[in-house]
Design a protein around this motif. Structure first.
Motif, PDB file in Angstrom:
ATOM      1  N   SER A   1       0.840  -1.208   0.000  1.00  0.00           N
ATOM      2  CA  SER A   1       0.000   0.000   0.000  1.00  0.00           C
ATOM      3  C   SER A   1       0.865   1.245   0.000  1.00  0.00           C
ATOM      4  CB  SER A   1      -0.927   0.008   1.225  1.00  0.00           C
ATOM      5  OG  SER A   1      -1.794  -1.103   1.208  1.00  0.00           O
ATOM      6  N   PHE A   2       0.388   2.277  -0.666  1.00  0.00           N
ATOM      7  CA  PHE A   2       1.109   3.542  -0.717  1.00  0.00           C
ATOM      8  C   PHE A   2       0.152   4.656  -1.111  1.00  0.00           C
ATOM      9  CE2 PHE A   2       1.863   0.848  -4.395  1.00  0.00           C
ATOM     10  CZ  PHE A   2       1.294   1.584  -5.430  1.00  0.00           C
ATOM     11  N   SER A   3       0.619   5.879  -0.954  1.00  0.00           N
ATOM     12  CA  SER A   3      -0.154   7.068  -1.335  1.00  0.00           C
ATOM     13  C   SER A   3       0.438   7.655  -2.606  1.00  0.00           C
ATOM     14  CB  SER A   3      -0.134   8.114  -0.218  1.00  0.00           C
ATOM     15  OG  SER A   3      -0.738   7.618   0.952  1.00  0.00           O
ATOM     16  N   LEU A   4      -0.438   8.065  -3.520  1.00  0.00           N
ATOM     17  CA  LEU A   4      -0.026   8.655  -4.787  1.00  0.00           C
ATOM     18  C   LEU A   4      -0.254  10.164  -4.738  1.00  0.00           C
ATOM     19  CD1 LEU A   4      -1.468   6.013  -7.253  1.00  0.00           C
ATOM     20  CD2 LEU A   4       0.939   6.559  -6.959  1.00  0.00           C
ATOM     21  N   TYR A   5       0.840  10.917  -4.849  1.00  0.00           N
ATOM     22  CA  TYR A   5       0.775  12.377  -4.795  1.00  0.00           C
ATOM     23  C   TYR A   5       0.861  12.954  -6.204  1.00  0.00           C
ATOM     24  CZ  TYR A   5       1.457  12.609   0.269  1.00  0.00           C
ATOM     25  OH  TYR A   5       1.305  12.501   1.632  1.00  0.00           O
ATOM     26  N   PRO A   6       0.127  14.045  -6.463  1.00  0.00           N
ATOM     27  CA  PRO A   6       0.343  14.770  -7.724  1.00  0.00           C
ATOM     28  C   PRO A   6       1.696  15.486  -7.672  1.00  0.00           C
ATOM     29  CG  PRO A   6      -1.747  15.378  -6.657  1.00  0.00           C
ATOM     30  CD  PRO A   6      -0.945  14.629  -5.657  1.00  0.00           C
ATOM     31  N   LYS A   7       2.232  15.790  -8.841  1.00  0.00           N
ATOM     32  CA  LYS A   7       3.466  16.559  -8.884  1.00  0.00           C
ATOM     33  C   LYS A   7       3.217  17.966  -8.333  1.00  0.00           C
ATOM     34  CE  LYS A   7       7.224  17.910 -12.015  1.00  0.00           C
ATOM     35  NZ  LYS A   7       7.654  18.887 -11.054  1.00  0.00           N
ATOM     36  N   ASP A   8       4.211  18.493  -7.607  1.00  0.00           N
ATOM     37  CA  ASP A   8       4.136  19.833  -7.007  1.00  0.00           C
ATOM     38  C   ASP A   8       2.931  19.961  -6.087  1.00  0.00           C
ATOM     39  OD1 ASP A   8       6.398  20.633  -8.403  1.00  0.00           O
ATOM     40  OD2 ASP A   8       5.226  21.312 -10.127  1.00  0.00           O
ATOM     41  N   TYR A   9       2.656  18.889  -5.344  1.00  0.00           N
ATOM     42  CA  TYR A   9       1.518  18.917  -4.422  1.00  0.00           C
ATOM     43  C   TYR A   9       1.756  19.935  -3.308  1.00  0.00           C
ATOM     44  CZ  TYR A   9      -2.108  17.196  -1.250  1.00  0.00           C
ATOM     45  OH  TYR A   9      -3.196  17.088  -0.427  1.00  0.00           O
ATOM     46  N   TYR A  10       2.980  19.957  -2.780  1.00  0.00           N
ATOM     47  CA  TYR A  10       3.357  20.944  -1.764  1.00  0.00           C
ATOM     48  C   TYR A  10       4.220  22.019  -2.409  1.00  0.00           C
ATOM     49  CZ  TYR A  10       1.872  17.653   1.888  1.00  0.00           C
ATOM     50  OH  TYR A  10       1.147  16.815   2.695  1.00  0.00           O
TER      51      TYR A  10
END
Length: 787
Positions: A450-459
């Motif tokens: 299991s893992f979390s998928l972040y969008p690019k430049d989320y932060y």
């Protein structure tokens, strides 16, 4: 028959215990005392001995005269003591002299054997060795502990133990080509087991030799007994060193036994002589061999086996910690590599198996569903419209084993604005069939990660003065009407080169502006300056070791410059100033006069304890905050017109009083003429006090003061920090669901907020905001993002 009598000069030796011996140890506390029995008559009338002088030649290069003389039965006994430094067989001779002082070598000599108290040797022990000194192994699993104990005498450097393996079907781990996936090949190796306190787990590391921990061994004499200890005392001497190490062996399955040999380096066994070092081949146990049969590693319980999914195939073996499991933070629209491996119930890899073609399922672990997902509940299967999995086995074609599968997952929901800005929680599940070619047994195994998928430049983090609108500034200079509608040059050309207010921090215009405006703090302020400037400052104090020199891409260097700043300097402080009274003639009080409320009437306003007011002094232009509790704390000072005194207020009630009952004893810093006050008697019967003359005040109060309600609280602007929290680009990527209505996805689904109130624990550490931003930049710098 001759009546001649012959007398002999003899040698005897006594050790530290007082026993007549011909051996001892090479320690200063175990000397041998040599006695020379020199007769007065030799039987040869022509030879008369000097029985008061004897010289001993100890055979180690030392010659010494006997100094102690005893006379027993008409013979002189001369003695001398000597300690031998090195082991060996020494011939001790004594030299006598006649009455003319001529040297005569005695007819008798003694061979003395000197031994090491601590011998140069080692042992290998194992609890599970059978009577034939054989070690039983299971393929792919660590052996039982092999304990190696070694010792060396004081004059010998403490040595490592070397090993060799023969009759094996696979190479040594360290003979494989350097490749980050070489652990997928067949090999053998010895291992060192270490406990990692920061991870509270064990790690097995391949070793080229056995490096033993060593400690000194000291010896002292207790009566006639030698006592050994690792603790030094005033009467002890250094006898040698000893050490212990536990190692493990692992190899793959094979039909014939393997042979393990341990040895010391004979070429490195030296001892000191008088002039140099010399080699000594002492009779020590320098080589130990044992054999081992390697059995198959199988799944004793098929239901207990599973598939491990890791980023590079290097996961835990046995009780080890899992250091390279798939990171819980991944990125959308990016290839996410992974490797599948079959593991048995003991968590060991089964390299003897052959993998089939795996089946994959992606499961949505979030609180909302993607469009097109099967089902209506969280945990449903994600449609393949959102992802693809590529087979990368051909990239590792030289490995030579077939138990593994290498692939890459790419998740792409950029076509759906409803989820593209959301952190997705995903579970990758795999199922595969594995064949044991030796037994033709097939195993059906599965596993997940299991893992979390972040969008690019989320932060995003923007520094103070990184909000410059270069495009807008140039457009503001267009005074000619003919230029105002020319957006091709000013927007498409100038804007694309220098950027605008919505451009990212790498835009040329923002970079130039921030470098100029923040020049002093970027180069001279040691608390917040850039790493490059800090390197220069460290040279000024002649201590360049303060800085870790490195060369990073610009975006990574920018993040290092930000994240290396102390938390309070990074974040800044909220402005808690709560006396912002002067509106400066503004009609709105958002910036100036934010603590100034509505105007109140002095004659009619009823004050309550805890609700301060503000007085504006007209002749000076000053604003003063007036404490509403202060009059209440002065007993008896309210006028007779007051209806409720503080002492008469019910419990937990707030006392109220009229502002018009003001008198000088309230302690407020108001400056009024005496004509506005008269003498009255307080309600508590105390002496007369000055109270407000209402008739006079009603006529002239407006000439002196105007009163306002007080609005408490600071303006909460952020100061003394390097991050611009007021910049709308600082924080988390905008979500298409700003309302937070029921059923709408939110950023709290799998991410941490990034605001001024984000604590340091949410910023620093593995898989936290700083870590996510650095990896995001690394992916971008290496062009790992596509589309």
């Amino acid at each position: 028959m001759s009546n001649a009598r012959t007398n002999y000069a003899t040698i005897s030796a006594v050790d530290y215990r007082g026993e007549h011996v011909l051996s001892s140890y090479n320690l200063p506390i175990t000397p041998l005392t040599f006695f020379a029995n020199v007769p007065t008559q030799t039987g040869d009338d022509a030879l008369t001995l000097n029985n008061t002088e004897v010289t001993f030649d100890y055979g180690d290069g030392t010659i010494e005269e006997a100094t102690s003389i005893y006379t027993i039965g008409g013979s002189n006994i001369l003695s001398a003591g000597h300690s031998f430094e090195l082991p060996g067989l020494y011939t001790v001779r004594m030299v006598l002299r006649d009455c003319n002082n001529n040297a005569i070598i005695a007819s008798q000599s003694k061979d003395i054997e000197i031994e090491d108290y601590v011998t140069n040797t080692f042992t290998v022990t194992c609890l599970e060795l059978d009577t034939g000194y054989k070690l039983n192994l299971s393929a792919g699993e660590y052996s039982t502990p092999l304990t190696i104990n070694a010792q060396s005498p004081f004059y010998q450097d403490f040595q490592d133990i070397y090993f060799s393996v023969s009759s094996t079907d696979c190479p040594n781990y360290f003979n494989l080509d350097n490749n980050k996936h070489k652990h997928l090949q067949d090999y053998f190796s010895f291992y060192d087991k270490q406990f990692l306190p920061n991870l509270t787990g064990f790690e097995y590391t391949e070793i080229t030799k056995v490096a033993l921990s060593s400690e000194n061994l000291y010896v002292w004499l207790s009566g006639t007994e030698l006592v050994t200890s690792s603790t030094k005392s005033t009467s002890s001497v250094l006898a040698g060193t000893s050490g212990t190490q536990v190692v493990y062996f692992k190899t793959v399955e094979q039909d014939t036994p393997v042979y393990l040999s341990f040895y010391k380096d004979r070429k490195n066994i030296f001892s000191r002589g008088r002039s140099n070092y010399s080699n000594h081949n002492f009779l020590n146990n320098f080589t130990i061999s044992l054999s081992s049969a390697v059995g198959a590693t199988a799944i004793q319980n098929p239901s207990a086996g599973h598939i491990s999914i890791t980023s590079n195939g290097l996961d835990n073996e046995g009780e080890e910690i899992n250091s390279f499991e798939m990171s819980p933070v991944q990125y959308k629209n990016t290839n996410i590599p992974f490797i599948l491996k079959p593991k048995n119930q003991n968590q060991f890899t089964m390299k003897s198996l052959s993998a089939g073609t795996p089946e994959f399922v992606l499961i949505n672990k979030g609180s909302f569903l993607l469009p097109g997902s099967n089902g209506v509940d969280p945990g449903s299967v994600v449609s393949t419209d959102y992802y693809s999995i590529s087979n990368l086995n051909n990239t590792l074609s030289s490995i030579g084993t077939s138990f593994w599968y290498r692939g890459a997952l790419k998740f792409n929901d950029s076509l759906y604005s409803s989820t593209s800005a959301i952190v997705m929680n995903i579970q990758l599940s795999a199922r595969n069939f594995y064949l044991d070619t030796e037994t033709s047994t097939e195993y059906d195994l599965s596993g997940s990660s299991s893992f979390s998928l972040y969008p690019k430049d989320y932060y995003s983090l923007y520094k103070v003065n990184e909000d410059f609108d270069f495009e807008g500034m140039i457009k503001d200079l267009r005074f000619q009407e003919v230029l105002r509608d020319d957006n091709i040059f000013f927007t498409d050309y100038i804007g694309s080169i220098f950027g605008g207010v919505s451009s990212n921090n790498a835009a040329l215009g923002k970079t130039l502006y921030e470098s100029i405006i923040n020049f002093v703090q970027n180069t001279s302020d040691i608390d917040v300056c850039n790493i490059t400037a800090l390197e220069g400052l460290s040279k000024l104090v002649d201590n360049e070791t303060l800085i870790y020199h490195s060369n990073h891409p610009p975006e990574i260097k920018r993040l290092i410059n930000l994240f290396s700043v102390q938390y309070n300097k990074f974040r800044g402080y909220q402005n808690q100033f709560s006396q912002n009274f002067d509106p400066r003639n503004r009609t709105t009080r958002e910036t100036y006069g934010s603590n100034l409320g509505d105007e109140v009437s002095f004659l009619t306003y009823i004050m309550s304890g805890g609700e301060d007011i503000v007085a504006y002094e007209k002749f000076s232009g000053n604003y003063t905050q007036l404490n509403s509790y202060q009059p209440l704390s002065l007993s008896g000072t309210l006028s007779a017109d007051q209806t409720i005194l503080p002492r008469e207020c019910p419990a937990n009630d707030i006392a109220t009083y009229s502002l018009s009952t003001y008198n000088e004893n309230w302690g407020w810093p108001l400056v009024l003429p005496e004509s506005l006050f008269t003498s009255q008697t307080a309600l508590d019967g105390s002496s007369a006090v000055q109270v407000t003359n209402l008739s006079a005040l009603s006529a002239g109060m407006d000439d002196f003061y105007t009163f306002y309600q007080y609005i408490c609280g600071g303006n909460n602007t952020i100061t003394n920090g390097i991050i611009d929290w007021s910049n709308p680009q600082t924080g988390i990527m905008d979500t298409p669901y700003p309302t937070g209505a029921v059923g709408e996805p939110t950023h709290s689904l799998g991410s941490k907020e990034l605001t001024f109130n984000t604590g340091i624990s949410g910023l620093e550490g593995d898989n936290n905001i700083f870590d996510i931003m650095i990896r995001d930049s690394l992916f971008g710098s290496l062009s790992l993002f596509e589309g």
